[in-house]
Motif scaffolding. Structure first.
Motif, PDB file in Angstrom:
ATOM      1  N   ALA A 109       0.912  -1.289  -0.042  1.00 21.97           N
ATOM      2  CA  ALA A 109       0.049   0.019  -0.084  1.00 21.97           C
ATOM      3  C   ALA A 109       0.832   1.183  -0.057  1.00 21.97           C
ATOM      4  N   GLY A 110       0.312   2.429  -0.304  1.00 19.87           N
ATOM      5  CA  GLY A 110       1.291   3.591  -0.148  1.00 19.87           C
ATOM      6  C   GLY A 110       2.170   3.675  -1.384  1.00 19.87           C
ATOM      7  N   VAL A 111       3.137   4.777  -1.141  1.00 19.72           N
ATOM      8  CA  VAL A 111       3.942   5.052  -2.223  1.00 19.72           C
ATOM      9  C   VAL A 111       5.391   4.926  -1.657  1.00 19.72           C
ATOM     10  N   PRO A 159      15.703  -4.189  22.949  1.00 16.77           N
ATOM     11  CA  PRO A 159      14.702  -4.923  22.640  1.00 16.77           C
ATOM     12  C   PRO A 159      13.980  -4.179  21.207  1.00 16.77           C
ATOM     13  N   ALA A 160      13.455  -5.029  20.083  1.00 18.30           N
ATOM     14  CA  ALA A 160      12.780  -4.604  19.076  1.00 18.30           C
ATOM     15  C   ALA A 160      11.407  -4.069  19.703  1.00 18.30           C
ATOM     16  N   LEU A 161      10.850  -3.038  18.828  1.00 19.97           N
ATOM     17  CA  LEU A 161       9.611  -2.447  19.149  1.00 19.97           C
ATOM     18  C   LEU A 161       8.735  -2.505  18.105  1.00 19.97           C
ATOM     19  N   THR A 162       7.372  -2.309  17.942  1.00 15.49           N
ATOM     20  CA  THR A 162       6.688  -2.162  16.878  1.00 15.49           C
ATOM     21  C   THR A 162       5.811  -0.761  17.230  1.00 15.49           C
ATOM     22  N   LEU A 163       5.002  -0.525  16.237  1.00 13.57           N
ATOM     23  CA  LEU A 163       3.872   0.473  16.207  1.00 13.57           C
ATOM     24  C   LEU A 163       2.835  -0.081  15.598  1.00 13.57           C
ATOM     25  N   PRO A 164       1.585   0.172  16.039  1.00 14.19           N
ATOM     26  CA  PRO A 164       0.147  -0.381  15.484  1.00 14.19           C
ATOM     27  C   PRO A 164       0.179   0.522  13.900  1.00 14.19           C
ATOM     28  N   PRO A 165      -0.347  -0.068  13.008  1.00 16.27           N
ATOM     29  CA  PRO A 165      -0.457   0.699  11.480  1.00 16.27           C
ATOM     30  C   PRO A 165      -1.352   1.688  11.625  1.00 16.27           C
ATOM     31  N   ASP A 166      -0.713   2.797  11.069  1.00 14.34           N
ATOM     32  CA  ASP A 166      -1.285   3.985  10.555  1.00 14.34           C
ATOM     33  C   ASP A 166      -2.283   4.145   9.555  1.00 14.34           C
ATOM     34  N   PRO A 167      -3.270   4.468   9.412  1.00 16.11           N
ATOM     35  CA  PRO A 167      -4.284   4.648   8.456  1.00 16.11           C
ATOM     36  C   PRO A 167      -4.174   5.776   7.280  1.00 16.11           C
ATOM     37  N   ARG A 168      -2.889   5.956   6.809  1.00 14.79           N
ATOM     38  CA  ARG A 168      -2.567   7.226   5.937  1.00 14.79           C
ATOM     39  C   ARG A 168      -2.286   6.660   4.705  1.00 14.79           C
ATOM     40  N   PHE A 169      -2.621   5.298   4.225  1.00 12.22           N
ATOM     41  CA  PHE A 169      -1.876   4.974   2.851  1.00 12.22           C
ATOM     42  C   PHE A 169      -3.120   4.537   1.887  1.00 12.22           C
ATOM     43  N   GLU A 170      -4.289   4.899   2.263  1.00 10.75           N
ATOM     44  CA  GLU A 170      -5.403   4.541   1.426  1.00 10.75           C
ATOM     45  C   GLU A 170      -6.363   5.967   1.054  1.00 10.75           C
ATOM     46  N   GLY A 171      -5.694   7.115   1.117  1.00 10.29           N
ATOM     47  CA  GLY A 171      -6.122   8.144   0.711  1.00 10.29           C
ATOM     48  C   GLY A 171      -6.980   8.514   1.980  1.00 10.29           C
ATOM     49  N   GLY A 172      -8.215   9.315   1.832  1.00 10.29           N
ATOM     50  CA  GLY A 172      -9.031   9.806   2.819  1.00 10.29           C
ATOM     51  C   GLY A 172      -9.081  11.459   2.836  1.00 10.29           C
ATOM     52  N   VAL A 173      -9.516  11.979   3.954  1.00  8.07           N
ATOM     53  CA  VAL A 173      -9.836  13.289   4.351  1.00  8.07           C
ATOM     54  C   VAL A 173      -8.331  14.036   4.461  1.00  8.07           C
ATOM     55  N   VAL A 174      -8.280  15.365   3.685  1.00 11.65           N
ATOM     56  CA  VAL A 174      -7.223  16.022   4.176  1.00 11.65           C
ATOM     57  C   VAL A 174      -7.844  17.507   4.336  1.00 11.65           C
ATOM     58  N   ARG A 175      -7.120  18.261   5.438  1.00 13.03           N
ATOM     59  CA  ARG A 175      -7.593  19.272   5.727  1.00 13.03           C
ATOM     60  C   ARG A 175      -6.995  20.486   4.833  1.00 13.03           C
ATOM     61  N   VAL A 176      -7.660  21.553   4.645  1.00 15.60           N
ATOM     62  CA  VAL A 176      -7.057  22.455   3.840  1.00 15.60           C
ATOM     63  C   VAL A 176      -7.751  23.914   4.477  1.00 15.60           C
ATOM     64  N   MET A 177      -6.510  24.862   4.591  1.00 19.95           N
ATOM     65  CA  MET A 177      -6.690  26.366   5.139  1.00 19.95           C
ATOM     66  C   MET A 177      -6.646  27.167   3.915  1.00 19.95           C
ATOM     67  N   ASP A 178      -7.264  28.366   4.245  1.00 17.58           N
ATOM     68  CA  ASP A 178      -7.169  29.466   3.145  1.00 17.58           C
ATOM     69  C   ASP A 178      -5.687  29.886   2.991  1.00 17.58           C
ATOM     70  N   GLY A 179      -5.273  30.430   1.711  1.00 13.11           N
ATOM     71  CA  GLY A 179      -3.998  31.042   1.515  1.00 13.11           C
ATOM     72  C   GLY A 179      -4.268  32.429   1.170  1.00 13.11           C
ATOM     73  N   PRO A 180      -2.963  33.184   0.603  1.00 17.27           N
ATOM     74  CA  PRO A 180      -3.113  34.414   0.440  1.00 17.27           C
ATOM     75  C   PRO A 180      -3.926  34.737  -0.875  1.00 17.27           C
ATOM     76  N   ARG A 269      -0.381  11.893   4.040  1.00 16.61           N
ATOM     77  CA  ARG A 269      -1.478  11.285   3.388  1.00 16.61           C
ATOM     78  C   ARG A 269      -1.566  11.639   2.063  1.00 16.61           C
ATOM     79  N   ILE A 270      -1.133  12.706   1.456  1.00 14.85           N
ATOM     80  CA  ILE A 270      -1.164  13.146   0.136  1.00 14.85           C
ATOM     81  C   ILE A 270       0.088  12.199  -0.330  1.00 14.85           C
ATOM     82  N   ALA A 271       1.163  12.273   0.120  1.00  8.87           N
ATOM     83  CA  ALA A 271       2.363  11.709  -0.230  1.00  8.87           C
ATOM     84  C   ALA A 271       2.059  10.131  -0.691  1.00  8.87           C
ATOM     85  N   GLN A 272       1.433   9.664   0.460  1.00  7.65           N
ATOM     86  CA  GLN A 272       1.152   8.165   0.277  1.00  7.65           C
ATOM     87  C   GLN A 272      -0.037   7.707  -0.398  1.00  7.65           C
TER      88      GLN A 272
END
Length: 338
Positions: A109-111, A159-180, A269-272
């Motif tokens: 998944a992802g890029v 010791p080896a560590l792990t992280l739960p999966p992050d749901p940023r590899f399948e698209g979704g909502v992206v937040r956008v603010m106004d610009g100049p 999220r955009i990159a992936q």
């Protein structure tokens, strides 16, 4: 100095860290990892205070060996990975010893996937960063047979560590603010933009990512617009009204009108988002954007708090019988005692 040898490169591989901020006046954009969160995850897993430089792998990985024992973190877009043909869990750390062969295959998944050694890549530093910036000729794509210096692992037996999966590899909502330049667009165009579910287009690289939709988003007030300062996250509209989100290696000035800016937290999220993934913009105010902002040092601490011990599945351990699983001495009457 230890070394990481790339025996075979299967994807587009470059050395990346968090880039070179502060050089816009010289015409140099920040650059660095496309998915900055992946480097923060690697730092948290490795117990590092700052994200070390690693290898960004676009599309696929390759085959690697090391000259000294070192832990690695595998983060970002999940890829198939094995160590001497034993499957490795993604979003985790693993110890690699000399003579072992690390194989990182295709994306699941992802890029962009990331291979980060605990001591970091020790390739040449330029303006405080080791990141390749291909659009201006800093660094280069890694090729098969490259022997890359890496720093020593400060805690090879951690010791080896792990992280739960992050749901940023399948698209979704992206937040956008106004610009100049948001006010250059009519209210109807802005409303239509936020009502549209975009598809990540086939055009995209480390400079920018195309968003495809059935309609166009043009401005009648953009003719003759003077070039202005731009940066990662800006949503530029081409002359035909096609939106592009600017990414890590974008130019520093541009003349296309910008409808808004994607919040930094949502750029991974955009990159992936692979071509064909759906992305839906949601408008946030400046006040909301400021409240949502999280410094990367704070983000690193938050990720580190979620790291968990990596528990290997006995079914996948090929040398299970070589481990001492029981220790101590018993008379055999332990269970009879009160």
């Amino acid at each position: 100095m230890s070394a990481l040898t790339l025996h075979r490169a299967d994807g587009l591989l470059t050395v990346q860290d968090l880039g070179r901020p502060g050089h816009l006046a010289e015409g140099l954009s920040r650059g660095g990892a496309m998915d900055r969160r992946a480097l923060l995850e690697a730092a948290a897993l490795l117990g590092a205070r700052q994200p070390p430089a690693g290898i960004e792998m676009a599309g696929a990985g390759g085959t690697f060996t090391v000259s000294a024992p070192t832990r690695i973190a595998l983060t970002g877009a999940p890829m198939r990975a094995t160590l001497d043909q034993e499957p490795l869990r993604w979003n985790s750390t693993h110890l690699v010893n000399p003579g072992q062969r690390l194989r990182i295959g295709a994306l699941q998944a992802g890029v962009y996937g990331y291979l980060v050694p605990a001591g970091g890549m020790a390739t040449p530093d330029w303006l405080g960063s080791r990141a390749a910036h291909l659009t201006i000729g800093i660094g280069q794509l890694l090729s098969s047979g490259s022997e890359l210096p890496i720093g020593p692992d400060p805690e090879p037996h951690r010791p080896a560590l792990t992280l739960p999966p992050d749901p940023r590899f399948e698209g979704g909502v992206v937040r956008v603010m106004d610009g100049p330049q948001t006010a250059l667009f009519d209210a109807e165009v802005i409303e239509a933009f936020y009502a549209t579910e975009f598809t990540r287009g086939v055009r995209g690289n480390r400079q920018g990512v195309q968003l495809e939709a059935a309609r166009r988003f043009t401005s009648g007030h953009a003719k003759g617009l003077a070039s202005d300062l731009i940066g990662p996250g800006d949503v530029q509209m081409t002359g035909e009204g096609a939106p592009y989100v600017l990414m890590a290696e974008c130019q520093t000035v541009g003349g296309y009108p910008r409808l808004g800016t994607v919040l930094p937290a949502d750029l991974p999220r955009i990159a992936q988002a692979a071509p064909g993934m759906k992305l839906r913009p949601v408008h946030v105010t400046l006040k909301q954007a400021i409240a949502l902002h999280q410094p990367e040092a704070e983000e690193l601490r938050e990720i580190a708090a979620r790291c968990q011990p990596l528990v290997r599945d006995p079914a996948t351990i090929r040398d299970l019988l070589s481990y001492q699983l029981i220790g101590g001495i018993t008379r055999g009457d332990d269970l009879e005692r009160e």
